[in-house]
Design a protein around this motif. Structure first.
Motif, PDB file in Angstrom:
ATOM      1  N   LEU A 103       0.828  -1.210   0.000  1.00  0.00           N
ATOM      2  CA  LEU A 103       0.000   0.000   0.000  1.00  0.00           C
ATOM      3  C   LEU A 103       0.858   1.255   0.000  1.00  0.00           C
ATOM      4  O   LEU A 103       0.533   2.243  -0.674  1.00  0.00           O
ATOM      5  CB  LEU A 103      -0.932  -0.007   1.212  1.00  0.00           C
ATOM      6  N   THR A 104       1.973   1.238   0.726  1.00  0.00           N
ATOM      7  CA  THR A 104       2.861   2.396   0.774  1.00  0.00           C
ATOM      8  C   THR A 104       3.526   2.644  -0.570  1.00  0.00           C
ATOM      9  O   THR A 104       3.627   3.789  -1.029  1.00  0.00           O
ATOM     10  CB  THR A 104       3.930   2.197   1.861  1.00  0.00           C
ATOM     11  N   LEU A 105       3.987   1.582  -1.231  1.00  0.00           N
ATOM     12  CA  LEU A 105       4.606   1.737  -2.550  1.00  0.00           C
ATOM     13  C   LEU A 105       3.612   2.261  -3.574  1.00  0.00           C
ATOM     14  O   LEU A 105       3.945   3.122  -4.401  1.00  0.00           O
ATOM     15  CB  LEU A 105       5.195   0.410  -3.016  1.00  0.00           C
ATOM     16  N   LEU A 109       3.880   5.836  -5.546  1.00  0.00           N
ATOM     17  CA  LEU A 109       3.855   5.941  -7.009  1.00  0.00           C
ATOM     18  C   LEU A 109       2.772   6.902  -7.489  1.00  0.00           C
ATOM     19  O   LEU A 109       3.005   7.696  -8.393  1.00  0.00           O
ATOM     20  CB  LEU A 109       3.643   4.569  -7.644  1.00  0.00           C
ATOM     21  N   THR A 110       1.594   6.839  -6.898  1.00  0.00           N
ATOM     22  CA  THR A 110       0.517   7.731  -7.345  1.00  0.00           C
ATOM     23  C   THR A 110       0.803   9.177  -6.944  1.00  0.00           C
ATOM     24  O   THR A 110       0.507  10.089  -7.710  1.00  0.00           O
ATOM     25  CB  THR A 110      -0.842   7.306  -6.762  1.00  0.00           C
ATOM     26  N   GLU A 111       1.402   9.394  -5.789  1.00  0.00           N
ATOM     27  CA  GLU A 111       1.710  10.763  -5.378  1.00  0.00           C
ATOM     28  C   GLU A 111       2.857  11.345  -6.197  1.00  0.00           C
ATOM     29  O   GLU A 111       2.864  12.533  -6.476  1.00  0.00           O
ATOM     30  CB  GLU A 111       2.049  10.817  -3.890  1.00  0.00           C
ATOM     31  N   SER A 112       3.821  10.520  -6.596  1.00  0.00           N
ATOM     32  CA  SER A 112       4.917  11.031  -7.420  1.00  0.00           C
ATOM     33  C   SER A 112       4.409  11.408  -8.807  1.00  0.00           C
ATOM     34  O   SER A 112       4.887  12.368  -9.408  1.00  0.00           O
ATOM     35  CB  SER A 112       6.044  10.009  -7.517  1.00  0.00           C
ATOM     36  N   LYS A 113       3.415  10.682  -9.332  1.00  0.00           N
ATOM     37  CA  LYS A 113       2.827  11.048 -10.616  1.00  0.00           C
ATOM     38  C   LYS A 113       2.061  12.357 -10.503  1.00  0.00           C
ATOM     39  O   LYS A 113       2.076  13.175 -11.407  1.00  0.00           O
ATOM     40  CB  LYS A 113       1.893   9.949 -11.116  1.00  0.00           C
ATOM     41  N   LYS A 114       1.378  12.569  -9.379  1.00  0.00           N
ATOM     42  CA  LYS A 114       0.619  13.807  -9.187  1.00  0.00           C
ATOM     43  C   LYS A 114       1.565  14.993  -9.062  1.00  0.00           C
ATOM     44  O   LYS A 114       1.282  16.067  -9.571  1.00  0.00           O
ATOM     45  CB  LYS A 114      -0.245  13.726  -7.936  1.00  0.00           C
TER      46      LYS A 114
END
Length: 121
Positions: A103-105, A109-114
């Motif tokens: 869940l952390t990974l 990943l989704t926050e780095s894309k945002k």
């Protein structure tokens, strides 16, 4: 009758079903089970966050087919949440760590894309 709930560190674990059981001498199978738990929690996070993308896909013409589509999505999401809960409730520390790591990974990943899409003028 009192049920004692405590975390344990052994390789003896039942992954979701009683037939998916590992024993203390099955280190490789336990490691595979933890890795699959990590992958499943990774998939669950993306399934959970894909709802906003699905609402943007309004290509479904008929109102009833759109409702069936979203009903199917929420049914799959509910089943996925139950499976993740059952993995966490094995009360095994290594399974809990692998689920939390997945869940952390996925969150990272989704926050780095945002953050890469934000442009400062």
């Amino acid at each position: 009758m009192r049920m004692e709930m405590y975390l344990y560190f052994t390789c003896k674990c039942e992954f979701i079903f009683e037939t998916w059981r590992t024993h203390d001498d099955d280190h490789f199978l336990f490691a595979v089970g933890c890795f699959l738990s990590l992958l499943y929690s990774f998939f669950h996070f993306f399934l959970l966050n894909s709802e906003s993308k699905l609402y943007g896909l309004s290509n479904l013409d008929a109102f009833m087919s759109e409702r069936l589509f979203y009903g199917l999505y929420h049914t799959i999401l509910s089943l996925s949440s139950i499976i993740l809960m059952m993995l966490i409730m094995t009360m095994n520390v290594w399974v809990n760590i692998s689920c939390a790591l997945g869940l952390t990974l996925a969150y990272a990943l989704t926050e780095s894309k945002k953050q890469t899409k934000v442009q400062i003028n």
